[in-house]
Design an enzyme around this catalytic site. Structure first.
Site, PDB file in Angstrom:
ATOM      1  CE  LYS A  10      -3.924   1.752   0.309  1.00  0.00           C
ATOM      2  NZ  LYS A  10      -3.637   2.525  -0.966  1.00  0.00           N
TER       3      LYS A  10
ATOM      4  CD  GLN B 257       3.063   4.760   2.134  1.00  0.00           C
ATOM      5  OE1 GLN B 257       3.620   5.746   1.270  1.00  0.00           O
ATOM      6  NE2 GLN B 257       2.171   4.706   3.027  1.00  0.00           N
TER       7      GLN B 257
ATOM      8  CE  LYS C   9       4.405   7.675   5.714  1.00  0.00           C
ATOM      9  NZ  LYS C   9       4.169   8.570   4.534  1.00  0.00           N
TER      10      LYS C   9
ATOM     11  CE  LYS D 102       4.852   7.429  -2.377  1.00  0.00           C
ATOM     12  NZ  LYS D 102       4.216   7.984  -1.210  1.00  0.00           N
TER      13      LYS D 102
ATOM     14  N   GLY E 245      -2.608   8.238  -4.405  1.00  0.00           N
ATOM     15  CA  GLY E 245      -1.935   9.219  -5.046  1.00  0.00           C
ATOM     16  C   GLY E 245      -0.871   9.681  -4.196  1.00  0.00           C
ATOM     17  CG  ASP E 246       3.519  10.851  -3.340  1.00  0.00           C
ATOM     18  OD1 ASP E 246       3.481  10.911  -2.133  1.00  0.00           O
ATOM     19  OD2 ASP E 246       4.577  11.442  -3.771  1.00  0.00           O
TER      20      ASP E 246
ATOM     21  CB  THR F 163      -2.086  13.639   4.037  1.00  0.00           C
ATOM     22  OG1 THR F 163      -2.308  12.605   3.309  1.00  0.00           O
ATOM     23  CG2 THR F 163      -0.580  13.585   4.210  1.00  0.00           C
TER      24      THR F 163
ATOM     25  CG  ASN G  45      -3.720  15.814  -1.017  1.00  0.00           C
ATOM     26  OD1 ASN G  45      -3.395  15.445   0.248  1.00  0.00           O
ATOM     27  ND2 ASN G  45      -5.041  15.523  -1.185  1.00  0.00           N
TER      28      ASN G  45
ATOM     29  CB  SER H 138      -5.493   4.721   1.731  1.00  0.00           C
ATOM     30  OG  SER H 138      -5.190   5.883   0.760  1.00  0.00           O
TER      31      SER H 138
HETATM   32  P1  NDP Z   1       0.992  17.821  -4.575  1.00  0.00           P
HETATM   33  O1  NDP Z   1       1.547  17.291  -6.083  1.00  0.00           O
HETATM   34  O2  NDP Z   1      -0.357  17.731  -4.571  1.00  0.00           O
HETATM   35  O3  NDP Z   1       1.740  19.131  -4.051  1.00  0.00           O
HETATM   36  C1  NDP Z   1       3.152  19.280  -3.892  1.00  0.00           C
HETATM   37  C2  NDP Z   1       3.209  20.817  -3.743  1.00  0.00           C
HETATM   38  O4  NDP Z   1       4.532  21.013  -3.567  1.00  0.00           O
HETATM   39  C3  NDP Z   1       3.040  21.964  -4.822  1.00  0.00           C
HETATM   40  O5  NDP Z   1       2.522  22.954  -4.345  1.00  0.00           O
HETATM   41  C4  NDP Z   1       4.259  21.950  -5.627  1.00  0.00           C
HETATM   42  O6  NDP Z   1       4.456  23.158  -6.177  1.00  0.00           O
HETATM   43  C5  NDP Z   1       5.285  22.113  -4.281  1.00  0.00           C
HETATM   44  N1  NDP Z   1       6.525  21.628  -4.632  1.00  0.00           N
HETATM   45  C6  NDP Z   1       7.116  20.640  -5.193  1.00  0.00           C
HETATM   46  N2  NDP Z   1       8.285  20.527  -5.513  1.00  0.00           N
HETATM   47  C7  NDP Z   1       8.650  21.574  -4.750  1.00  0.00           C
HETATM   48  C8  NDP Z   1       9.953  21.942  -4.663  1.00  0.00           C
HETATM   49  N3  NDP Z   1      11.113  21.385  -4.975  1.00  0.00           N
HETATM   50  N4  NDP Z   1      10.220  23.344  -3.875  1.00  0.00           N
HETATM   51  C9  NDP Z   1       9.028  23.953  -3.371  1.00  0.00           C
HETATM   52  N5  NDP Z   1       7.741  23.499  -3.707  1.00  0.00           N
HETATM   53  C10 NDP Z   1       7.808  22.138  -4.249  1.00  0.00           C
HETATM   54  O7  NDP Z   1       1.680  16.494  -3.519  1.00  0.00           O
HETATM   55  P2  NDP Z   1       1.367  16.085  -2.252  1.00  0.00           P
HETATM   56  O8  NDP Z   1       0.685  17.307  -1.479  1.00  0.00           O
HETATM   57  O9  NDP Z   1       0.247  14.940  -2.499  1.00  0.00           O
HETATM   58  O10 NDP Z   1       2.585  15.558  -1.567  1.00  0.00           O
HETATM   59  C11 NDP Z   1       3.459  16.524  -0.992  1.00  0.00           C
HETATM   60  C12 NDP Z   1       4.481  15.703  -0.114  1.00  0.00           C
HETATM   61  O11 NDP Z   1       3.400  14.941   1.053  1.00  0.00           O
HETATM   62  C13 NDP Z   1       5.061  14.508  -0.791  1.00  0.00           C
HETATM   63  O12 NDP Z   1       6.599  14.309   0.047  1.00  0.00           O
HETATM   64  C14 NDP Z   1       4.504  13.443  -0.434  1.00  0.00           C
HETATM   65  O13 NDP Z   1       5.174  12.220  -0.563  1.00  0.00           O
HETATM   66  C15 NDP Z   1       3.729  13.486   1.150  1.00  0.00           C
HETATM   67  N6  NDP Z   1       2.848  12.729   1.127  1.00  0.00           N
HETATM   68  C16 NDP Z   1       1.361  12.800   0.442  1.00  0.00           C
HETATM   69  C17 NDP Z   1       0.378  12.337   0.878  1.00  0.00           C
HETATM   70  C18 NDP Z   1      -0.921  12.391   0.270  1.00  0.00           C
HETATM   71  O14 NDP Z   1      -1.822  11.870   0.825  1.00  0.00           O
HETATM   72  N7  NDP Z   1      -1.272  13.130  -1.004  1.00  0.00           N
HETATM   73  C19 NDP Z   1       0.440  11.210   2.065  1.00  0.00           C
HETATM   74  C20 NDP Z   1       1.604  11.070   2.701  1.00  0.00           C
HETATM   75  C21 NDP Z   1       2.625  12.019   2.372  1.00  0.00           C
HETATM   76  P3  NDP Z   1       3.433  23.667  -7.390  1.00  0.00           P
HETATM   77  O15 NDP Z   1       2.097  23.847  -7.017  1.00  0.00           O
HETATM   78  O16 NDP Z   1       3.979  24.788  -7.980  1.00  0.00           O
HETATM   79  O17 NDP Z   1       3.516  22.123  -8.418  1.00  0.00           O
END
Ligand code: NDP
Length: 448
Positions: A92, A113, A116, A128, A167-168, A211, A242, A380
């Site tokens: 997962k 993961q 976690k 993943k 998703g991620d 999250t 997200n 999830s």
């Molecule tokens: P999204 O794609 O929804 O959002 C990522 C955000 O981070 C966007 O605003 C993006 O900018 C910004 N971003 C990406 N790279 C950079 C960078 N190098 N510098 C500054 N900003 C950056 O991803 P998520 O919110 O889903 O995931 C974010 C993190 O959380 C990841 O590490 C993911 O593995 C982790 N995570 C996510 C989960 C989930 O349920 N979605 C669960 C657990 C962990 P822009 O908007 O300009 O593209």
């Protein structure tokens, strides 16, 4: 770096074999450093090759993804699924669509993961996946064609009993919708073959928020322990996807003042607190251009400089963008600007040197992603349960369960700190607690 000869050997073998997989090595090194004292105490671990079994994924699937863009050009990307551990249930973990995706990043994410998911206490193994494709700047049609091609291959390796992606980064409800549609075409109806589905398509209420909300619930528990609360605290939150956006909403609803936010284009500081309505308007209607905000609110300042390098007075930092976004220099900057608490919304957002600085700073308390961002995969898991019993729980029901799960994870970390005299080292505690459970599981299953 390590004193235990067995740990040393396992790690140096990995270094030799995977020298270029820096993120994977970093995640393993942090983990082994935390649990090394347990290896000292149990000589059987070496004979049983516990560490070798833990650090290596059970399987890595790599495949070619051909797809056609709107100009008729055929493009080739690489798709992956890292099936790290099935000890606790079906693999997962999310799918990431980003140009930076490679085997090292997915191996580190799958490794994290697994631990976690152990902390959450639901029957889920760890995995993943993803592709080196970014939906950014692509049309809906292109994204759909990519998702269909990706899933045509991935579907051969997943189903609700074996591996359940979500998703991620770069994979939200739109992408999950297309991926699920293709899965259904190829393999037939199977509700829980993916999670994070749109609510209309048998997704769970509250999954989208889980999250970010879960991160704030964990932070609340951590602050309560210090007789503190989120209300009136100044927060810096990176990432407006997200995780970041939902963390902003929940923090503000609890009276927190979010003073700075960022995305991949730059960072925004509003000393009076970010106006969330204006921010969302910019995300939805102004191409995420944060400089637009400072034109509307003169006291705010936009900069292309990283949010973590700016001089912004705050109490709490929540990195919610990506791995290694905070360096040692930036860690020092945060501390100099008054930050006392940090909780990781992203996976491994602080590099090893930054972590060292945090650990060496008195009265600085931080929570690892493994524990603090577990809310997404937890819900999830709840989505899988709802699909299995053909019910949809209300938002409040899901949110209550999420709160209880995050609180329990915090209590597990806290109890482990007490048991092993770890002070407030919640990151070490999360690794220790999950490692102990995994070792018990390995021994229970025999030669797996
Ligand atoms: P999204 O794609 O929804 O959002 C990522 C955000 O981070 C966007 O605003 C993006 O900018 C910004 N971003 C990406 N790279 C950079 C960078 N190098 N510098 C500054 N900003 C950056 O991803 P998520 O919110 O889903 O995931 C974010 C993190 O959380 C990841 O590490 C993911 O593995 C982790 N995570 C996510 C989960 C989930 O349920 N979605 C669960 C657990 C962990 P822009 O908007 O300009 O593209």
């Amino acid at each position: 770096m390590f004193h235990n000869p067995y740990v040393k050997k396992v790690y140096s073998n990995l270094q030799t074999k995977f020298a270029h997989q820096t993120e994977y090595l970093q995640a393993v090194k942090e983990f082994l450093s935390a649990i090394e004292f347990l290896i000292d105490q149990d000589k059987n671990m070496k004979k049983e090759a516990i560490l070798e079994r833990l650090v290596s994924p059970e399987r890595i699937i790599t495949f070619r993804v051909p797809w056609q863009d709107d100009q008729g050009q055929v493009n080739i990307n690489w798709g992956y699924r890292v099936q790290h551990s099935s000890l606790l249930g079906p693999y997962k973990g999310g799918l990431r669509f980003d140009t930076s995706v490679n085997e090292s990043i997915l191996k580190f994410l799958a490794f994290e993961q697994t631990f976690k998911n152990v902390l959450i206490g639901l029957p889920m193994g760890g995995g993943k996946g993803g592709a080196d494709f970014s939906p950014r700047g692509r049309s809906d049609q292109e994204i759909m064609r990519f998702c269909q091609s990706f899933m045509t291959e991935l579907a051969k390796h997943i189903n609700e009993k074996i591996d359940v992606p979500a998703g991620d980064i770069g994979v939200g409800q739109r992408e999950i919708g297309y991926l699920y549609g293709q899965y259904k075409r190829v393999k037939g109806i199977e509700l829980a073959s993916l999670t994070g589905k749109p609510v209309l398509a048998n997704g769970s209420l509250g999954r989208e928020e889980a999250t970010g909300y879960g991160l704030i619930y964990f932070l609340q528990a951590m602050l309560e322990e210090e007789n503190e609360q989120i209300s009136q605290k100044r927060l810096i939150i990176s990432g407006l996807g997200n995780v970041g956006l939902n963390a902003i909403h929940k923090a503000v609803s609890l009276g927190g003042i979010v003073v700075a936010v960022s995305n991949s284009q730059g960072s925004l500081y509003d000393p009076q607190g970010i106006n969330v309505e204006l921010l969302e308007n910019i995300i939805n209607h102004h191409n995420k251009d944060l400089s637009f905000y400072s034109k509307m609110r003169p006291q705010a300042s936009f900069s292309k400089v990283s949010i973590w390098s700016r001089s912004i007075q705050a109490d709490i930092a929540l990195p919610c963008a990506t791995q290694n976004e905070i360096s040692a220099h930036q860690a020092k900057n945060l501390i100099a600007n008054g930050v006392r608490y940090l909780a990781e919304g992203a996976n491994m957002p602080c590099n090893s040197e930054a972590i060292q600085i945090f650990n060496q700073t008195d009265n600085f308390i931080w929570a690892p992603g493994k524990a603090a961002n577990a809310g997404g995969v937890a819900v999830s898991g709840l989505e899988m349960s709802q699909n299995a019993i053909r019910l949809q729980w209300s938002f409040d029901e899901v949110d209550q369960k999420l709160q209880s799960i995050m609180f329990t994870i915090f209590k597990t970390c806290q109890a482990t700190c007490q048991e092993y005299n770890l002070g407030k080292q919640y990151a070490v505690a999360a690794d220790v607690a999950s490692f102990k459970k995994i070792v018990d599981l390995i021994r229970l299953h025999g030669l797996v």
